[in-house]
Design a protein around this motif. Structure first.
Motif, PDB file in Angstrom:
ATOM      1  N   TRP A  59       0.850  -1.216   0.011  1.00 23.34           N
ATOM      2  CA  TRP A  59       0.012   0.039  -0.033  1.00 23.34           C
ATOM      3  C   TRP A  59       0.951   1.359   0.050  1.00 23.34           C
ATOM      4  CZ3 TRP A  59      -0.399   3.644   3.990  1.00 23.34           C
ATOM      5  CH2 TRP A  59      -1.079   4.587   3.717  1.00 23.34           C
ATOM      6  N   THR A  60       1.779   1.295   0.987  1.00 25.54           N
ATOM      7  CA  THR A  60       2.637   2.368   1.050  1.00 25.54           C
ATOM      8  C   THR A  60       3.322   2.781  -0.329  1.00 25.54           C
ATOM      9  OG1 THR A  60       3.113   1.913   3.195  1.00 25.54           O
ATOM     10  CG2 THR A  60       4.627   3.611   2.229  1.00 25.54           C
ATOM     11  N   TYR A  63       0.904   3.793  -3.119  1.00 23.73           N
ATOM     12  CA  TYR A  63       0.361   5.154  -2.868  1.00 23.73           C
ATOM     13  C   TYR A  63       1.555   5.959  -3.442  1.00 23.73           C
ATOM     14  CZ  TYR A  63      -1.681   8.912  -0.030  1.00 23.73           C
ATOM     15  OH  TYR A  63      -1.960  10.083   0.358  1.00 23.73           O
ATOM     16  N   LEU A  67       0.795   8.835  -6.517  1.00 29.05           N
ATOM     17  CA  LEU A  67       0.338  10.013  -6.133  1.00 29.05           C
ATOM     18  C   LEU A  67       0.740  11.008  -6.912  1.00 29.05           C
ATOM     19  CD1 LEU A  67      -0.477  11.300  -3.470  1.00 29.05           C
ATOM     20  CD2 LEU A  67       1.702  11.898  -2.625  1.00 29.05           C
ATOM     21  N   GLY A 114      -4.113   1.764  -2.683  1.00 29.33           N
ATOM     22  CA  GLY A 114      -3.198   2.847  -2.895  1.00 29.33           C
ATOM     23  C   GLY A 114      -3.792   3.755  -3.808  1.00 29.33           C
ATOM     24  N   THR A 117      -6.447   5.781  -1.848  1.00 29.53           N
ATOM     25  CA  THR A 117      -6.186   6.855  -1.010  1.00 29.53           C
ATOM     26  C   THR A 117      -5.355   7.888  -2.048  1.00 29.53           C
ATOM     27  OG1 THR A 117      -4.000   5.428  -0.778  1.00 29.53           O
ATOM     28  CG2 THR A 117      -5.568   5.477   0.917  1.00 29.53           C
ATOM     29  N   ALA A 118      -4.587   7.734  -3.024  1.00 30.71           N
ATOM     30  CA  ALA A 118      -4.147   8.721  -3.876  1.00 30.71           C
ATOM     31  C   ALA A 118      -5.190   9.568  -4.708  1.00 30.71           C
ATOM     32  CB  ALA A 118      -3.311   7.888  -4.848  1.00 30.71           C
ATOM     33  N   PHE A 148      -5.190  12.805   4.171  1.00 34.28           N
ATOM     34  CA  PHE A 148      -4.389  12.419   2.949  1.00 34.28           C
ATOM     35  C   PHE A 148      -4.201  13.490   2.013  1.00 34.28           C
ATOM     36  CE2 PHE A 148      -6.216   8.158   4.149  1.00 34.28           C
ATOM     37  CZ  PHE A 148      -5.023   7.500   4.262  1.00 34.28           C
ATOM     38  N   LEU A 361       4.965  10.846   2.429  1.00 33.49           N
ATOM     39  CA  LEU A 361       4.561   9.497   1.889  1.00 33.49           C
ATOM     40  C   LEU A 361       6.285   8.840   1.845  1.00 33.49           C
ATOM     41  CD1 LEU A 361       2.850   7.344   1.305  1.00 33.49           C
ATOM     42  CD2 LEU A 361       2.631   8.278  -0.923  1.00 33.49           C
TER      43      LEU A 361
END
Length: 424
Positions: A59-60, A63, A67, A114, A117-118, A148, A361
Motif C-alpha cells: 500500500w505504501t 500510494y 500520488l 493505494g 487513497t491517492a 491524505f 509519503l
C-alpha cells in the motif's frame, strides 16, 4: 422556491454537506477494522508475517508511485472523473478481498487501495473550490475524516466574487503570497488553447515549471515551512501507525481466542477525531504565538501513547493509547491545514498541501522499507511501535525547541517596541 434553492446551492453549507456525505459513504468501511484477523483467518489462511512484511507494505509503495500521476490527472480532468476512479478502485478492492486468495492477490488489493487513497485528492480539494475563503476554517474541520493528499484544481470556475480564480491557472504568476488574488477581470481574458500537436508537451513543461516556482515561493515563508515540516513528519508516522495497529492488537489479543473490539475502538477514535477537528472551527487562539507549542505538547502526547502501546500487555490500555493518539493527531492536522490555507493565496494552497503529503509519503516509505519490509529489518510488531514512539518523541523535541525560540523572540520584540515607544 427556485430562488431559495439557488441561494442555498451557492452558499457554503450546500457544497459542504454534499462533499461530506461523499466522504462519509466512501470512508464508512466497518469491516476494515477486522482486516488483519480476516487475512490470517481460515478464509485467506495467511500468516501474520506475510500480512505484516509482504502485503501491507505494498500500500505504501503503490500510494507513493500513484500520488504524482494522480495529482497531474486531477489538474487535467478536474474532480469528478477522479472521484469516479476512486469509486471503481474501491469496488475492485472489495471484490478481490472477497474472492481472491494468496499473497500476490492480496498485494494487488493493496495496490488498488493505494489508488483509492491517492485519488482522495479530489475529495479534499473539491470543498475549497466551491467555498469562499472566510469559511475555510469551519469547512476544514467539518470534512476531516482522514488525512491524505489535498488538492485544488485552480482551473475550476468558482462561484462567488471573493474566490477570484479563472481558468488557465498554469499561466498565472506565482500565488503563494499572502495577499489575495486579483479578480478575473483584472487579469484580463482567459488564455485560449493553441492549435498544434506540440502544445500538450509545452503546456506540461510550463505547468511543471510553474509548480516548481510556486513551491519555492510557498516555502520561503518560515512560518509555513515549520507547519509543513510538522505536517510531513507527523502524517508519515500517523499513516504508519494506522496501517499496522491491527497487527499489534491481534498480537496482544489474538482474534481466534479473544473477544476483540477493534470496530468499536475505531468508531470511538473516529468520533473523537471528528469532535476535536470540529472544535478547531470555533477556537480563537493566537496560533502565531502558541501554534508551535501546541504542536510540541500534543506530539509529546502522541509519543507517550505509542510508547504505552509498546510497553503494555493489556489490550485495553493499548486501545486507550490508540484513541489518544488519533484524537491528538486529528486535532493538530486540522489546525495545520487551516493555518496553511489562510496564509496562502487561494490558487496554490493545494499545491503545498499536496507536496507536504508527498514528503510524508516518502518518509513513510523509508520507514516501511527499513522497519517493516522483510527485505529490510523486518522487525516484530511491538518493536515497530517502540520505533514509532521514539519517532514522535523526536518530532516533539524539534517543535518544543522551536516553540521556545518563537515565544522568546516575540516577547523580546514586544519588549523592545514598548521600550522604544516609552523613550519617545
Amino acid at each position: 422556491m427556485d430562488c431559495w434553492k439557488g441561494a442555498v446551492s451557492r452558499s457554503w453549507i450546500y457544497p459542504t454537506v454534499i462533499i461530506c456525505a461523499n466522504g462519509f459513504f466512501t470512508t464508512m468501511r466497518p469491516s476494515e477494522s477486522f482486516l488483519t484477523p480476516y487475512l490470517t483467518g481460515p478464509d485467506k489462511n495467511l500468516t501474520i508475517e506475510e500480512v505484516t512484511n509482504q502485503i501491507f507494505p505494498v500500500w505504501t509503495y503503490s500510494y507513493l508511485a500513484l500520488l504524482f500521476p494522480v495529482f497531474l490527472l486531477t489538474d487535467y480532468v478536474r474532480y469528478k472523473p477522479v472521484l469516479l476512479l476512486q469509486g471503481i478502485s474501491l469496488i475492485i478492492t472489495w471484490l478481490l478481498l472477497l474472492f481472491a486468495h494468496g499473497v500476490m492477490a492480496m498485494q494487488v488489493v493493496e495496490f488498488f487501495y493505494g489508488m483509492v487513497t491517492a485519488t482522495e485528492v479530489a475529495y479534499y480539494a473539491y470543498i475549497y473550490s466551491v467555498v469562499s475563503t472566510q469559511h475555510y476554517q469551519r469547512v476544514t474541520s467539518y470534512r476531516r475524516r482522514s488525512m491524505f493528499f489535498h488538492r485544488k484544481d485552480t482551473s475550476e470556475p468558482l462561484p462567488g466574487a471573493d474566490k477570484g480564480v479563472a481558468a488557465g491557472s498554469s499561466h498565472r504568476p506565482s500565488s503563494c503570497q499572502e495577499e489575495k488574488s486579483p479578480s478575473p477581470a483584472a487579469r484580463g481574458p482567459t488564455p485560449q488553447p493553441q492549435a498544434g500537436n506540440a502544445r500538450p508537451h509545452s503546456h506540461m513543461l510550463s505547468v511543471l515549471l510553474q509548480l516548481a516556482k510556486d513551491l519555492r515561493d510557498c516555502y520561503s515563508s518560515r512560518k509555513l515551512l515549520y507547519w509543513s515540516l510538522w505536517w510531513a513528519l507527523a502524517t508519515a508516522g500517523f499513516n504508519q501507525v494506522v496501517n499496522y495497529v491491527q497487527v499489534l492488537w491481534d498480537f496482544q489479543a489474538p482474534s481466534h481466542s479473544s473477544a476483540v473490539y477493534n470496530g468499536a475502538v475505531e468508531a470511538i477514535a473516529t468520533f473523537l477525531g471528528s469532535a476535536t477537528s470540529m472544535a478547531v472551527g470555533y477556537v480563537k487562539v493566537n496560533w502565531d504565538l502558541t501554534g508551535e507549542l501546541a504542536l510540541a505538547i500534543f506530539s509529546v502526547l502522541d509519543a507517550g501513547s505509542l510508547l504505552l502501546m509498546h510497553f503494555t500487555d493489556n489490550i485495553w490500555a493499548c486501545y486507550a493509547g490508540y484513541l489518544a493518539f488519533k484524537a491528538c493527531y486529528m486535532l493538530l492536522i486540522t489546525i495545520a491545514t487551516f493555518q496553511i490555507a489562510v496564509n496562502l493565496s487561494m490558487e496554490r494552497y493545494a499545491l503545498m498541501f499536496g507536496f507536504n503529503n508527498f514528503v510524508a509519503l516518502v518518509i513513510q516509505t523509508i520507514l516501511t522499507i527499513v522497519v517493516v519490509d522483510s527485505r529490510g529489518l523486518g522487525l516484530d510488531i511491538t518493536t515497530q511501535f517502540l520505533i514509532y514512539g521514539s519517532y514522535f518523541t523526536v518530532i516533539a523535541g524539534i517543535f518544543l525547541i522551536r516553540s521556545m525560540y518563537t515565544i522568546i523572540s516575540i516577547k523580546c520584540r514586544n519588549t523592545t517596541v514598548a521600550a522604544e515607544s516609552t523613550t519617545h
